[in-house]
Enzyme design. Structure first.
Site, PDB file in Angstrom:
ATOM      1  N   LYS A 193       5.756  77.733  16.311  1.00 38.18           N
ATOM      2  CA  LYS A 193       5.315  78.899  15.535  1.00 38.18           C
ATOM      3  C   LYS A 193       6.001  80.142  16.090  1.00 38.18           C
ATOM      4  CE  LYS A 193       0.772  77.297  14.050  1.00 38.18           C
ATOM      5  NZ  LYS A 193       1.063  77.256  12.612  1.00 38.18           N
ATOM      6  N   ARG A 249      -2.579  67.602   8.531  1.00 35.17           N
ATOM      7  CA  ARG A 249      -2.670  66.584   7.474  1.00 35.17           C
ATOM      8  C   ARG A 249      -2.368  65.186   8.020  1.00 35.17           C
ATOM      9  NH1 ARG A 249       1.735  69.768   4.068  1.00 35.17           N
ATOM     10  NH2 ARG A 249       0.727  71.426   5.227  1.00 35.17           N
TER      11      ARG A 249
HETATM   12  N1  BES Z   1      -2.986  75.359  11.814  1.00 35.48           N
HETATM   13  C1  BES Z   1      -2.081  75.752  10.817  1.00 35.48           C
HETATM   14  C2  BES Z   1      -2.713  76.507   9.655  1.00 35.48           C
HETATM   15  C3  BES Z   1      -3.457  77.786   9.972  1.00 35.48           C
HETATM   16  C4  BES Z   1      -2.929  78.997   9.565  1.00 35.48           C
HETATM   17  C5  BES Z   1      -4.686  77.767  10.575  1.00 35.48           C
HETATM   18  C6  BES Z   1      -3.610  80.169   9.810  1.00 35.48           C
HETATM   19  C7  BES Z   1      -5.380  78.950  10.818  1.00 35.48           C
HETATM   20  C8  BES Z   1      -4.845  80.143  10.426  1.00 35.48           C
HETATM   21  C9  BES Z   1      -1.352  74.527  10.238  1.00 35.48           C
HETATM   22  O1  BES Z   1      -1.240  73.439  11.076  1.00 35.48           O
HETATM   23  C10 BES Z   1       0.036  74.966   9.923  1.00 35.48           C
HETATM   24  O2  BES Z   1       0.751  75.255  10.833  1.00 35.48           O
HETATM   25  N2  BES Z   1       0.357  75.003   8.637  1.00 35.48           N
HETATM   26  C11 BES Z   1       1.640  75.378   8.187  1.00 35.48           C
HETATM   27  C12 BES Z   1       2.169  74.225   7.367  1.00 35.48           C
HETATM   28  C13 BES Z   1       3.600  74.328   7.007  1.00 35.48           C
HETATM   29  C14 BES Z   1       4.487  74.173   8.197  1.00 35.48           C
HETATM   30  C15 BES Z   1       3.896  73.244   6.021  1.00 35.48           C
HETATM   31  C16 BES Z   1       1.492  76.631   7.351  1.00 35.48           C
HETATM   32  O3  BES Z   1       0.510  76.744   6.620  1.00 35.48           O
HETATM   33  O4  BES Z   1       2.324  77.497   7.459  1.00 35.48           O
HETATM   34 ZN    ZN Z   2       0.491  73.523  12.339  1.00 41.81          ZN
END
Ligand code: BES
Ligand code: ZN
Ligand code: ZN
Length: 477
Positions: free
Chosen positions: A258, A331
């Site tokens: 991230k 997921r």
């Molecule tokens: N844990 C995150 C989603 C999230 C975002 C939780 C904000 C809490 C607050 C999830 O695992 C993630 O990283 N999702 C990505 C998916 C993408 C890489 C397909 C996203 O939503 O950007």
């Molecule tokens: Zn994630």
């Protein structure tokens, strides 16, 4: 803590809390209580106001409710009283409940009062305990009606929610997968539900390949928590509900690290936390529904051992998954959680809950979770339950046109479309793929609502979203 009903305040000594609906009239009718008259210019029950008065050595706290008040506002109002008037409160409280208050309103007030004891300063040296946490704390309900059962239920709800505040707010070097599985075992023992945990070796033998891939880069062993609650009293045609909660104790994104900040990603087990809290509450309330719950817990970390973008992994269902992005890890653990639940327990209804996508936050912000289901009855029951307890959710579609987003050339399915659009929907379509066409499955994406800002702290913190909603949904089945 003790609860009690008293008829009047004669001989009472302690803090007296008096909720007041807005009464302001042009002719200015003063509020009269215990010999005191509050001039309507000073206090007339307006929302977000209160009035403090010392009468016969007892502190009287008049709480303004406005003309009407919903469950969440009432709960927050009372949380505010308990949190912000801490110095004025004593361990003996009288709550004045005139007849017009409903059971739900009494529940919201009492739960709120207890949530006000929460202290985010877990690691601070100079912590001052809240008077309501005193072992002698007594809540006296001043009422003609018997509200004791409601009060005891409200206390159970707040206890479960406070437990989840802790789980979500404690840092990821405390709340590891092992911490969550230990919590589950201890809570199961205390409240009466069975807990089985699969560690690395057992998960490997079981074939939980998608779940294990996510935890590969971490020092902290993944834990696949399986819980079963069976009501003591058997009833005919007992419903069976399955719950699955995302238990990522920290989400760095993995090798797709991230880059836009990850400081809040300890909240990525909040869906799992909600399921753990709901299990405690369901058992505590001894609901007449059988519940099986799975919380796959892992840390998504960066290491030479981490799973790689373009890896193909083998899920519990037998389907292969192409990894496009290691940050779409939730997921993966849910896929194995759902498949394991369906194959081994065959529940009638399934609800999963997860901080799954930033996309759901983009759509609904911080006040509403995204609901996905093809089951009309479940959609209604979930939304009604949410509305009743102030945890909003709203539907998004599961149309098959979105299926193409997860079609892979090399494997049965891929974990991300690669496109920055419709992220919450394609994530839900991915989960649906692992539900074996179950006709009563719902998915709640709670990324925006599980961890938030409010008046009670400077930084974002846990909301315990889902604990009450899931319990209410099960109670209403
Ligand atoms: N844990 C995150 C989603 C999230 C975002 C939780 C904000 C809490 C607050 C999830 O695992 C993630 O990283 N999702 C990505 C998916 C993408 C890489 C397909 C996203 O939503 O950007
Ligand atoms: Zn994630
Ligand atoms: Zn995540």
């Amino acid at each position: 803590m003790k609860t009690n009903t008293i008829q009047n305040l004669t001989n009472f000594s302690g803090t007296i809390i008096i909720p007041v609906f807005e009464t302001y009239e042009k002719n200015i009718v003063p509020i009269a209580f215990d010999g005191l008259e509050i001039p309507a210019k000073v206090f007339f029950g307006k929302k977000d106001t209160h009035y403090l008065a010392e009468i016969k050595d007892n502190l009287h706290l008049f709480v303004g409710l406005g003309k009407t008040v919903d469950y969440k506002t009432l709960k927050t109002t009372f949380r505010r009283i308990a949190a912000k008037q801490k110095e004025h409160l004593s361990a003996n409280v009288a709550l004045v409940l005139p007849e017009q208050f409903t059971d739900d309103q009494v529940e919201a007030m009492i739960s709120g009062l207890l949530l006000g004891t929460y202290d985010l300063g877990h690691f601070k040296a100079d912590k001052k305990a809240h008077p309501f946490l005193d072992s002698d704390f007594t809540l006296n309900l001043v009422s003609e009606k018997d509200h004791l059962a409601t009060a005891n239920k409200a206390i159970k709800i707040a206890k479960a929610q406070l437990g989840v505040y802790n789980l979500v707010d404690l840092p990821p070097n405390t709340v590891t997968p092992k911490y969550l599985s230990t919590w589950a075992k201890e809570t199961g023992e205390k409240y009466g539900f069975e807990v089985k945990v699969l560690g690395y070796d057992a998960s490997k033998i079981a074939g939980l390949g998608a779940f294990l891939a996510v935890g590969k880069g971490s020092e902290n062993e993944p834990q696949f928590i399986i819980m079963n609650y069976t009501p003591k009293q058997k009833v005919k045609s007992m419903k069976h509900v399955g719950l699955v909660g995302k238990g990522i104790t920290f989400d760095t994104g993995g090798l797709n690290i991230k880059t836009a900040g990850m400081v809040h990603m300890k909240c990525d087990m909040a869906g799992g936390g909600a399921v753990l809290g709901a299990m405690q509450l369901i058992a505590d309330l001894q609901l007449h529904v059988k519940v099986t719950a799975i919380v796959p817990c892992a840390e998504n970390s960066v290491d030479a051992k981490s799973f790689l973008p373009s890896d193909v992994i083998h899920s519990y269902s037998g389907h292969s998954i192409e990894i496009i992005d290691t940050d779409a890890e939730g997921r993966l653990v849910l896929a194995d959680g759902l498949s394991y639940l369906i194959k081994n327990f065959k529940p009638e209804y399934i609800v999963d809950i997860a901080t799954l996508t930033g996309s759901s936050v983009g759509t609904f912000g911080y006040e509403c979770a995204a609901l996905f289901t093809n089951n009309v009855e479940m959609a209604k029951k979930l939304q009604d339950s949410g509305d009743a307890v102030g945890e909003r959710l709203w539907p998004l579609p599961l149309w098959d046109v979105y299926k193409q987003d997860i079609e892979s050339d090399i494997a049965d399915v891929k974990n991300y479309s690669g496109k920055p659009v419709a992220g919450a929907i394609s994530a839900a379509k991915f989960l649906e793929y692992f539900t074996q066409e179950h006709t009563a499955w719902a998915h709640l994406d709670v990324a925006g609502v599980a961890f938030g800002d409010d008046e009670f702290a400077k930084s974002k913190h846990a909301t315990a979203y889902g604990v009450h909603l899931l319990t209410k949904f099960i109670e209403n089945l």
